[in-house]
Design a protein around this motif. Structure first.
Motif, PDB file in Angstrom:
ATOM      1  N   VAL A   1      45.058  34.812  45.969  1.00 12.09           N
ATOM      2  CA  VAL A   1      43.670  34.359  46.098  1.00 12.09           C
ATOM      3  C   VAL A   1      42.820  35.440  46.767  1.00 12.09           C
ATOM      4  CG1 VAL A   1      42.164  32.684  47.259  1.00 12.09           C
ATOM      5  CG2 VAL A   1      44.209  31.898  46.047  1.00 12.09           C
ATOM      6  N   GLU A   2      43.336  36.067  47.820  1.00 17.07           N
ATOM      7  CA  GLU A   2      42.580  37.128  48.505  1.00 17.07           C
ATOM      8  C   GLU A   2      42.285  38.286  47.559  1.00 17.07           C
ATOM      9  OE1 GLU A   2      44.910  38.188  51.933  1.00 17.07           O
ATOM     10  OE2 GLU A   2      44.372  36.358  53.005  1.00 17.07           O
ATOM     11  N   GLU A   3      43.301  38.712  46.793  1.00 20.22           N
ATOM     12  CA  GLU A   3      43.098  39.808  45.835  1.00 20.22           C
ATOM     13  C   GLU A   3      42.075  39.411  44.779  1.00 20.22           C
ATOM     14  OE1 GLU A   3      46.840  41.051  44.221  1.00 20.22           O
ATOM     15  OE2 GLU A   3      47.568  41.776  46.151  1.00 20.22           O
ATOM     16  N   PHE A   4      42.159  38.176  44.319  1.00 20.54           N
ATOM     17  CA  PHE A   4      41.202  37.699  43.321  1.00 20.54           C
ATOM     18  C   PHE A   4      39.781  37.756  43.867  1.00 20.54           C
ATOM     19  CE2 PHE A   4      38.528  34.448  41.492  1.00 20.54           C
ATOM     20  CZ  PHE A   4      38.626  34.742  40.148  1.00 20.54           C
ATOM     21  N   ILE A   5      39.605  37.262  45.089  1.00 19.45           N
ATOM     22  CA  ILE A   5      38.268  37.244  45.688  1.00 19.45           C
ATOM     23  C   ILE A   5      37.717  38.665  45.815  1.00 19.45           C
ATOM     24  CG2 ILE A   5      37.009  36.777  47.829  1.00 19.45           C
ATOM     25  CD1 ILE A   5      38.749  34.230  48.081  1.00 19.45           C
ATOM     26  N   LEU A   6      38.554  39.595  46.262  1.00 21.84           N
ATOM     27  CA  LEU A   6      38.092  40.974  46.421  1.00 21.84           C
ATOM     28  C   LEU A   6      37.740  41.617  45.080  1.00 21.84           C
ATOM     29  CD1 LEU A   6      40.554  42.203  49.182  1.00 21.84           C
ATOM     30  CD2 LEU A   6      38.119  41.674  49.433  1.00 21.84           C
ATOM     31  N   LYS A   7      38.617  41.447  44.083  1.00 17.83           N
ATOM     32  CA  LYS A   7      38.389  42.081  42.783  1.00 17.83           C
ATOM     33  C   LYS A   7      37.295  41.395  41.981  1.00 17.83           C
ATOM     34  CE  LYS A   7      43.052  43.938  42.279  1.00 17.83           C
ATOM     35  NZ  LYS A   7      44.307  43.842  41.511  1.00 17.83           N
ATOM     36  N   SER A   8      37.116  40.087  42.167  1.00 18.42           N
ATOM     37  CA  SER A   8      36.094  39.379  41.389  1.00 18.42           C
ATOM     38  C   SER A   8      34.688  39.754  41.842  1.00 18.42           C
ATOM     39  CB  SER A   8      36.295  37.865  41.472  1.00 18.42           C
ATOM     40  OG  SER A   8      36.049  37.390  42.777  1.00 18.42           O
ATOM     41  N   GLY A   9      34.576  40.395  42.997  1.00 16.23           N
ATOM     42  CA  GLY A   9      33.277  40.868  43.466  1.00 16.23           C
ATOM     43  C   GLY A   9      32.902  42.237  42.921  1.00 16.23           C
ATOM     44  N   SER A  10      33.738  42.778  42.042  1.00 11.58           N
ATOM     45  CA  SER A  10      33.493  44.100  41.483  1.00 11.58           C
ATOM     46  C   SER A  10      32.250  44.089  40.594  1.00 11.58           C
ATOM     47  CB  SER A  10      34.710  44.537  40.648  1.00 11.58           C
ATOM     48  OG  SER A  10      34.404  45.689  39.899  1.00 11.58           O
ATOM     49  N   GLY A  11      31.582  45.203  40.552  1.00  9.50           N
ATOM     50  CA  GLY A  11      30.428  45.358  39.671  1.00  9.50           C
ATOM     51  C   GLY A  11      30.826  45.633  38.229  1.00  9.50           C
ATOM     52  N   ASP A  12      32.088  45.876  38.004  1.00 13.29           N
ATOM     53  CA  ASP A  12      32.607  46.192  36.672  1.00 13.29           C
ATOM     54  C   ASP A  12      33.085  44.906  35.994  1.00 13.29           C
ATOM     55  OD1 ASP A  12      34.016  47.040  34.439  1.00 13.29           O
ATOM     56  OD2 ASP A  12      35.093  48.626  35.496  1.00 13.29           O
ATOM     57  N   GLU A  13      32.437  44.533  34.901  1.00 12.08           N
ATOM     58  CA  GLU A  13      32.792  43.305  34.177  1.00 12.08           C
ATOM     59  C   GLU A  13      34.231  43.341  33.682  1.00 12.08           C
ATOM     60  OE1 GLU A  13      32.742  39.568  32.863  1.00 12.08           O
ATOM     61  OE2 GLU A  13      31.110  40.476  33.995  1.00 12.08           O
ATOM     62  N   GLY A  14      34.722  44.502  33.290  1.00 11.16           N
ATOM     63  CA  GLY A  14      36.103  44.642  32.833  1.00 11.16           C
ATOM     64  C   GLY A  14      37.097  44.298  33.929  1.00 11.16           C
ATOM     65  N   VAL A  15      36.814  44.733  35.143  1.00 10.93           N
ATOM     66  CA  VAL A  15      37.682  44.430  36.287  1.00 10.93           C
ATOM     67  C   VAL A  15      37.653  42.933  36.566  1.00 10.93           C
ATOM     68  CG1 VAL A  15      37.976  44.746  38.790  1.00 10.93           C
ATOM     69  CG2 VAL A  15      37.488  46.712  37.330  1.00 10.93           C
ATOM     70  N   ARG A  16      36.458  42.335  36.530  1.00 11.08           N
ATOM     71  CA  ARG A  16      36.350  40.894  36.794  1.00 11.08           C
ATOM     72  C   ARG A  16      37.096  40.078  35.734  1.00 11.08           C
ATOM     73  NH1 ARG A  16      30.887  42.227  37.714  1.00 11.08           N
ATOM     74  NH2 ARG A  16      30.294  41.056  35.872  1.00 11.08           N
ATOM     75  N   THR A  17      36.970  40.466  34.472  1.00 13.68           N
ATOM     76  CA  THR A  17      37.664  39.756  33.389  1.00 13.68           C
ATOM     77  C   THR A  17      39.174  39.870  33.549  1.00 13.68           C
ATOM     78  OG1 THR A  17      35.809  40.102  31.887  1.00 13.68           O
ATOM     79  CG2 THR A  17      37.947  39.605  30.888  1.00 13.68           C
ATOM     80  N   ALA A  18      39.664  41.077  33.824  1.00 13.35           N
ATOM     81  CA  ALA A  18      41.103  41.288  34.023  1.00 13.35           C
ATOM     82  C   ALA A  18      41.600  40.481  35.223  1.00 13.35           C
ATOM     83  CB  ALA A  18      41.396  42.774  34.219  1.00 13.35           C
ATOM     84  N   THR A  19      40.794  40.413  36.263  1.00 15.17           N
ATOM     85  CA  THR A  19      41.157  39.663  37.464  1.00 15.17           C
ATOM     86  C   THR A  19      41.275  38.179  37.154  1.00 15.17           C
ATOM     87  OG1 THR A  19      40.086  41.308  38.861  1.00 15.17           O
ATOM     88  CG2 THR A  19      40.453  39.144  39.836  1.00 15.17           C
ATOM     89  N   ARG A  20      40.312  37.639  36.401  1.00 15.54           N
ATOM     90  CA  ARG A  20      40.376  36.223  36.010  1.00 15.54           C
ATOM     91  C   ARG A  20      41.618  35.955  35.164  1.00 15.54           C
ATOM     92  NH1 ARG A  20      34.639  36.817  35.598  1.00 15.54           N
ATOM     93  NH2 ARG A  20      34.820  37.348  33.408  1.00 15.54           N
ATOM     94  N   ASN A  21      41.893  36.841  34.220  1.00 17.31           N
ATOM     95  CA  ASN A  21      43.071  36.681  33.355  1.00 17.31           C
ATOM     96  C   ASN A  21      44.372  36.767  34.158  1.00 17.31           C
ATOM     97  OD1 ASN A  21      41.428  36.350  31.124  1.00 17.31           O
ATOM     98  ND2 ASN A  21      41.557  38.498  30.523  1.00 17.31           N
ATOM     99  N   ASP A  22      44.435  37.687  35.104  1.00 14.32           N
ATOM    100  CA  ASP A  22      45.631  37.811  35.953  1.00 14.32           C
ATOM    101  C   ASP A  22      45.864  36.531  36.759  1.00 14.32           C
ATOM    102  OD1 ASP A  22      46.023  40.376  35.036  1.00 14.32           O
ATOM    103  OD2 ASP A  22      45.243  41.354  36.855  1.00 14.32           O
ATOM    104  N   LEU A  23      44.786  35.960  37.292  1.00 15.90           N
ATOM    105  CA  LEU A  23      44.927  34.730  38.070  1.00 15.90           C
ATOM    106  C   LEU A  23      45.396  33.584  37.175  1.00 15.90           C
ATOM    107  CD1 LEU A  23      44.671  33.185  40.723  1.00 15.90           C
ATOM    108  CD2 LEU A  23      42.278  32.741  40.135  1.00 15.90           C
TER     109      LEU A  23
END
Length: 152
Positions: A53-75
């Motif tokens: 959850v902590e990693e998700f919260i940190l990565k989901s705040g990224s300005g890069d949509e690709g990073v946010r999408t990958a983070t959601r998929n990983d979770l």
């Protein structure tokens, strides 16, 4: 020359709305915060889930949509892989709501929905610990009114 007053330069923080700015000021207010990307310990959650959850919260705040999408998929992949009990899932749903992290809330609510999808009413009651307090007559009336909900 007038003295500079410290309070005149510092915006007020309204903790109820998390809205920055003084309502009496002629300056425009800042936008209301809708997502908080800060990790707060979650009670009654194991260390592995806490880290995810902590990693998700940190990565989901990224300005890069690709990073946010990958983070959601990983979770979502993690939630499908791991056997997380309904009680723990609901604790994280409440946490996600409290910290206003919509992506985290969506992922955990989706997992809860997956657990109850295609279940009978009796099974959903068992999952959530709901005691049936209907009389047999009330239960039959519900079955007659909403037969789709009681199909086998």
């Amino acid at each position: 020359m007038a003295e500079d007053n410290e309070t005149d330069r510092t915006p007020n923080l309204d903790p109820k709305t998390l809205n920055l700015g003084d309502s009496t000021s002629s300056q425009p207010k800042h936008k209301q915060i809708t997502t908080i990307n800060v990790s707060i310990p979650i009670p009654d959650v194991g260390p592995q889930l806490q880290v995810v959850v902590e990693e998700f919260i940190l990565k989901s705040g990224s300005g890069d949509e690709g990073v946010r999408t990958a983070t959601r998929n990983d979770l979502r992949d993690f939630l499908e892989r791991e056997e997380i009990g309904i009680t723990t899932l609901l604790v994280v749903v409440k946490y996600a709501h409290e910290v206003k992290n919509v992506d985290l809330l969506d992922a955990f609510c989706e997992r809860v929905a997956d657990l109850i999808k295609d279940k009978k009413v009796v099974e959903v009651r068992e999952i959530f610990g709901i005691v049936n307090d209907f009389t047999p007559e009330e239960e039959q009336a519900l079955r007659d009114e909403h037969p789709w909900a009681f199909e086998d």
